[in-house]
Design an enzyme around this catalytic site. Structure first.
Site, PDB file in Angstrom:
ATOM      1  N   CYS A  75     -17.291  -5.386  -3.361  1.00  0.00           N
ATOM      2  CA  CYS A  75     -16.544  -5.551  -4.609  1.00  0.00           C
ATOM      3  C   CYS A  75     -16.170  -4.164  -5.124  1.00  0.00           C
ATOM      4  O   CYS A  75     -17.048  -3.388  -5.524  1.00  0.00           O
ATOM      5  CB  CYS A  75     -17.401  -6.297  -5.626  1.00  0.00           C
ATOM      6  N   ASN A 159     -14.991  -7.490   3.025  1.00  0.00           N
ATOM      7  CA  ASN A 159     -14.683  -8.891   2.675  1.00  0.00           C
ATOM      8  C   ASN A 159     -13.239  -9.185   3.123  1.00  0.00           C
ATOM      9  O   ASN A 159     -12.448  -8.274   3.370  1.00  0.00           O
ATOM     10  CB  ASN A 159     -14.928  -9.168   1.184  1.00  0.00           C
ATOM     11  N   HIS A 161      -9.318 -10.434   3.284  1.00  0.00           N
ATOM     12  CA  HIS A 161      -8.112 -10.468   2.442  1.00  0.00           C
ATOM     13  C   HIS A 161      -6.901 -10.883   3.275  1.00  0.00           C
ATOM     14  O   HIS A 161      -6.772 -10.481   4.438  1.00  0.00           O
ATOM     15  CB  HIS A 161      -7.837  -9.092   1.835  1.00  0.00           C
ATOM     16  N   GLU A 210      -8.557 -14.449  -6.181  1.00  0.00           N
ATOM     17  CA  GLU A 210      -9.825 -14.125  -5.517  1.00  0.00           C
ATOM     18  C   GLU A 210     -10.572 -15.361  -5.016  1.00  0.00           C
ATOM     19  O   GLU A 210     -10.683 -16.365  -5.736  1.00  0.00           O
ATOM     20  CB  GLU A 210     -10.755 -13.385  -6.485  1.00  0.00           C
ATOM     21  N   ARG A 211     -11.116 -15.213  -3.837  1.00  0.00           N
ATOM     22  CA  ARG A 211     -12.019 -16.218  -3.265  1.00  0.00           C
ATOM     23  C   ARG A 211     -13.190 -16.453  -4.238  1.00  0.00           C
ATOM     24  O   ARG A 211     -13.768 -15.500  -4.751  1.00  0.00           O
ATOM     25  CB  ARG A 211     -12.548 -15.683  -1.934  1.00  0.00           C
ATOM     26  N   CYS A 219      -8.531  -6.554  -8.713  1.00  0.00           N
ATOM     27  CA  CYS A 219      -9.455  -6.705  -7.581  1.00  0.00           C
ATOM     28  C   CYS A 219      -9.407  -5.397  -6.784  1.00  0.00           C
ATOM     29  O   CYS A 219      -8.363  -5.047  -6.220  1.00  0.00           O
ATOM     30  CB  CYS A 219      -9.036  -7.891  -6.706  1.00  0.00           C
ATOM     31  N   GLY A 222      -9.069  -5.926  -3.129  1.00  0.00           N
ATOM     32  CA  GLY A 222      -7.714  -6.457  -2.937  1.00  0.00           C
ATOM     33  C   GLY A 222      -6.688  -5.338  -2.961  1.00  0.00           C
ATOM     34  O   GLY A 222      -5.716  -5.336  -2.181  1.00  0.00           O
TER      35      GLY A 222
HETATM   36  N1  LIG Z   1     -14.013 -12.472  -4.739  1.00  0.00           N
HETATM   37  C1  LIG Z   1     -14.298 -11.476  -3.740  1.00  0.00           C
HETATM   38  C2  LIG Z   1     -15.373 -10.508  -4.142  1.00  0.00           C
HETATM   39  C3  LIG Z   1     -15.074  -9.688  -5.381  1.00  0.00           C
HETATM   40  C4  LIG Z   1     -13.930  -8.685  -5.227  1.00  0.00           C
HETATM   41  C5  LIG Z   1     -13.772  -7.844  -6.452  1.00  0.00           C
HETATM   42  N2  LIG Z   1     -13.327  -8.440  -7.628  1.00  0.00           N
HETATM   43  C6  LIG Z   1     -13.236  -6.458  -6.203  1.00  0.00           C
HETATM   44  O1  LIG Z   1     -12.970  -5.745  -7.190  1.00  0.00           O
HETATM   45  O2  LIG Z   1     -13.146  -6.033  -5.050  1.00  0.00           O
HETATM   46  C7  LIG Z   1     -14.706 -12.163  -2.417  1.00  0.00           C
HETATM   47  O3  LIG Z   1     -15.090 -13.348  -2.431  1.00  0.00           O
HETATM   48  O4  LIG Z   1     -14.661 -11.500  -1.370  1.00  0.00           O
END
Ligand SMILES: N[C@@H](CCC[C@H](N)C(=O)O)C(=O)O
Length: 276
Positions: A75, A159, A161, A210-211, A219, A222
């Site tokens: 994150c 994570n 994307h 977001e997932r 994000c 992101g």
């Molecule tokens: N929702 C994302 C994890 C969180 C990402 C975050 N808000 C960021 O700033 O990178 C996931 O499920 O991978």
């Protein structure tokens, strides 16, 4: 149990941060969902739990949970808030902090102006690393969404994307296409969906569905994924200013073999306590 917490945000992507260094704290999925409920709990996009490291070369470990209770690897905005949290609470006095996450090790540098620069690690465009189901390697991958075809770049920054370039960044595409791609069968672990509007080689607009959360005001991972996807496709330069609904991030990537650097703010909102 009475839980002490700090509410923080990075460009409006909001967090509850818990110190599990000074006192052991465990959460189950139902508790995380309840705390994350904006009407019946505290409300947050992600819960961040700060723990002692398992590796003595590291300063801390931190765990990240989406508000639906799912644990995630990485994150970006959370990493910056984590750095401000451990300094504010005097859990460390270091301004360069090495941290273990589910994604691996990351390094955070707190600048004199209070902004935090995060070494986010190297990205991967290999579909299996997300995972993303694809017949082979390609530059852009077509995906069917409700009878229409969109082209996406799959990117793992720890994570997963999916980055989709658009000419017009509107609610219909983010709210209509976002949730369908997030849960698309070609993404077995689901995916964060970034909608990228290129303004010039060094400036973009971005909205991220977001997932495990839905659209957030910003994000960090992101933004990293969108910029490296844009660089890979030849649309963007090595340093890019990313405008998100909640504010701006600076992202730099020198290409394969290099880590992505993300720089942005972290803010404390309030401290509180709640019965778990
Ligand atoms: N929702 C994302 C994890 C969180 C990402 C975050 N808000 C960021 O700033 O990178 C996931 O499920 O991978």
């Amino acid at each position: 149990m009475l839980l002490k917490f700090t509410k923080m945000h990075g460009l409006g992507n909001d967090f509850v941060v818990v110190d599990a260094v000074s006192r052991k704290v465990y959460f189950n999925k139902a508790q995380i969902e309840r705390l994350g409920d904006r009407n019946r709990g505290i409300g947050f996009d992600q819960l961040l739990i700060v723990e002692p490291p398992s590796n003595p070369d590291m300063d801390f470990r931190y765990r990240i949970y989406n508000c639906d209770g799912s644990e995630v690897e990485h994150c970006g905005n959370g990493a910056r808030c984590f750095a401000k949290f451990v300094l504010d609470r005097e859990l460390t006095h270091k301004r360069v902090i090495d941290v273990e996450t589910k994604r691996g090790q990351i390094q955070l540098k707190v600048q004199d102006d209070g902004q935090v620069c995060v070494d986010m690690g190297e990205p991967s465009f290999v579909p299996e690393d997300l995972p993303f189901v694809a017949p082979g390697l390609a530059d852009l991958y077509p995906i069917d969404v409700a009878g229409e075809t969109y082209e996406l770049t799959p990117v793992s920054v720890g994570n997963p994307h999916a980055v989709i370039r658009v000419d017009d960044l509107n609610d219909d595409i983010v709210e209509g296409v976002g949730p369908i791609v997030e849960g698309h069968e070609r993404f077995p672990n689901n995916v964060n969906v970034g909608f990228l509007q290129v303004l010039s080689a060094d400036e973009v607009n971005l909205r991220v569905y977001e997932r495990g959360v839905g659209e957030t005001q910003a994000c960090g991972t992101g933004a990293c994924a969108a910029v490296v996807a844009g660089i890979k496709q030849g649309w963007l330069a090595e340093e890019v200013l990313v405008h998100l609904p909640g504010g701006d991030l600076r992202i730099a990537w020198q290409g394969p073999g290099h880590s992505i650097q993300m720089t942005g703010p972290a803010e404390k909102v309030f401290e509180g306590q709640i019965y778990l």
